[in-house]
Design an enzyme around this catalytic site. Sequence first.
Site, PDB file in Angstrom:
ATOM      1  N   PHE A  86       0.859  -1.188   0.000  1.00 55.50           N
ATOM      2  CA  PHE A  86       0.000   0.000   0.000  1.00 55.50           C
ATOM      3  C   PHE A  86       0.892   1.233   0.000  1.00 55.50           C
ATOM      4  O   PHE A  86       1.781   1.367   0.833  1.00 55.50           O
ATOM      5  CB  PHE A  86      -0.916   0.026   1.232  1.00 55.50           C
ATOM      6  CG  PHE A  86      -1.882   1.179   1.192  1.00 55.50           C
ATOM      7  CD1 PHE A  86      -3.058   1.089   0.463  1.00 55.50           C
ATOM      8  CD2 PHE A  86      -1.599   2.367   1.841  1.00 55.50           C
ATOM      9  CE1 PHE A  86      -3.945   2.168   0.392  1.00 55.50           C
ATOM     10  CE2 PHE A  86      -2.478   3.450   1.770  1.00 55.50           C
ATOM     11  CZ  PHE A  86      -3.652   3.341   1.045  1.00 55.50           C
TER      12      PHE A  86
ATOM     13  N   ASP B 245       9.278   2.456   1.496  1.00 55.27           N
ATOM     14  CA  ASP B 245       8.140   3.220   2.003  1.00 55.27           C
ATOM     15  C   ASP B 245       8.003   2.869   3.481  1.00 55.27           C
ATOM     16  O   ASP B 245       7.522   1.785   3.836  1.00 55.27           O
ATOM     17  CB  ASP B 245       6.884   2.838   1.206  1.00 55.27           C
ATOM     18  CG  ASP B 245       5.625   3.533   1.739  1.00 55.27           C
ATOM     19  OD1 ASP B 245       5.653   4.034   2.879  1.00 55.27           O
ATOM     20  OD2 ASP B 245       4.616   3.545   1.018  1.00 55.27           O
TER      21      ASP B 245
ATOM     22  N   LYS C 192       2.793   9.617   8.825  1.00 48.73           N
ATOM     23  CA  LYS C 192       2.158   9.037  10.015  1.00 48.73           C
ATOM     24  C   LYS C 192       2.863   9.432  11.315  1.00 48.73           C
ATOM     25  O   LYS C 192       2.765  10.570  11.756  1.00 48.73           O
ATOM     26  CB  LYS C 192       2.066   7.523   9.867  1.00 48.73           C
ATOM     27  CG  LYS C 192       1.040   7.090   8.813  1.00 48.73           C
ATOM     28  CD  LYS C 192       0.777   5.616   8.871  1.00 48.73           C
ATOM     29  CE  LYS C 192      -0.217   5.140   7.848  1.00 48.73           C
ATOM     30  NZ  LYS C 192      -1.614   5.394   8.203  1.00 48.73           N
TER      31      LYS C 192
END
Length: 407
Positions: free
Chosen positions: A139, A223, A255
């Site tokens: 993702f 990532d 995040k």
Amino acid sequence: MSESLQPSTAELYARHVIATYARFPLSLVRGEGAWVWDEEDRVYLDFTSGIAVNTLGHSHPALQNALATQAATLIHVSNLFLNRPQAELAARIGAMVGTPGKIFFCNSGAEANEGLYKLARKHGSGRGRHEIISLDGSFHGRTLGGIAATGQLKVKLGFGPPLDGFLNVPARLECVAQAVGARTAAVMVEPIQGEGGVRPLSADFLRALRALCDEHGILLFYDEVQCGFGRTGHWCGWHATGAPDALPDAVSWAKGIGGGFPLGAFWVREPFDDLLGPGTHGTTYGGSPLACAAAKAVFDTIEKEDLLANARERGAQLAAAAGKMPRVREVRGAGLLLGVEVQDLPPLEGEEGTVALRLTKRLIKAGLLVVPAGEQTIRLLPPLNVTASECEEAAEILHGVLADRRV
Ligand SMILES: Cc1ncc(COP(=O)(O)O)c(C=O)c1O
């Protein structure tokens, strides 16, 4: 309408907010540490941390003070000018990675990854190399580039034609090696896949990807939007997989980096860190004094309170407890990025959705907030300062629900 004749929060959402999320019907009003309260003043143990964001839990005084002090001094100036918090944060992140390189600040994970796609194309331009290879189950965000890179069909449906230059392949070395060709610019992976169900890549796989990229003169990207910045009990997620030596050419974060204040970033190592020169990339808000002051406070507090060690210890505690519970097939992950995969969960009357969703809903009822990931897995993502007794309490709730005692 609710009794007061004022529309309820759920009613306002239904009328005015685009329903891109199937939200749980829980309106949260305040939080402290690993706890949150809803509008009815019910309290929950928050093992979502806003999906791996609230590194220090809710309302941590260090983050409050940093935000209040910086807000009273200078909130935003744009990237036309220098600002001290951005410069200091960049230096600290550089030291965290431990290899010469430079940083670009933005606002979210998808935006950080967009910067990496552009970096790959810039590096490959003139050589016909523009393609980015990423893995099934990954993702990488919800922009057009993000859904092209993401190896999950469900995020792409309805948004075709797919962006040119992205290739998703199974997470096996031979598949990546086979996909690398004359047009490949970069390989991008999450060292621990988060949304895909908490699936760590092996140290050998990461090392082999590094060697493959070196062999072909292409870039390797990590990532670390979800698995980075301490969540695994290590500053860098790839260290948690056991391959600290498999250094990437660039890394993206978001995040947890701002502890709840929106901030994204990507780091690029020498000699690629000057590929994106003046005028090639930008963002209005990225790296504002306020966002960077927040991230510096998160950094300081992780160090001061020894939260990497706490994340490792509490993660081991939770993993050991969950591993012994009924219906649990597997516990995966590192530190406080944990996935608990459940074999089955027979639906109760009226219950719909995947095993992960039904389990999440039952846990919410029992007072524990978790995040579903994939069909059969729930994620436990408490703040890095969660205590042993909070983990014990969460484990007790999870055990009770899995044993059908607390439904
Ligand atoms: C690994 C990974 N990359 C990118 C993203 C996208 O981040 P954002 O939602 O901040 O755009 C996410 C979000 O879940 C993620 O987990």
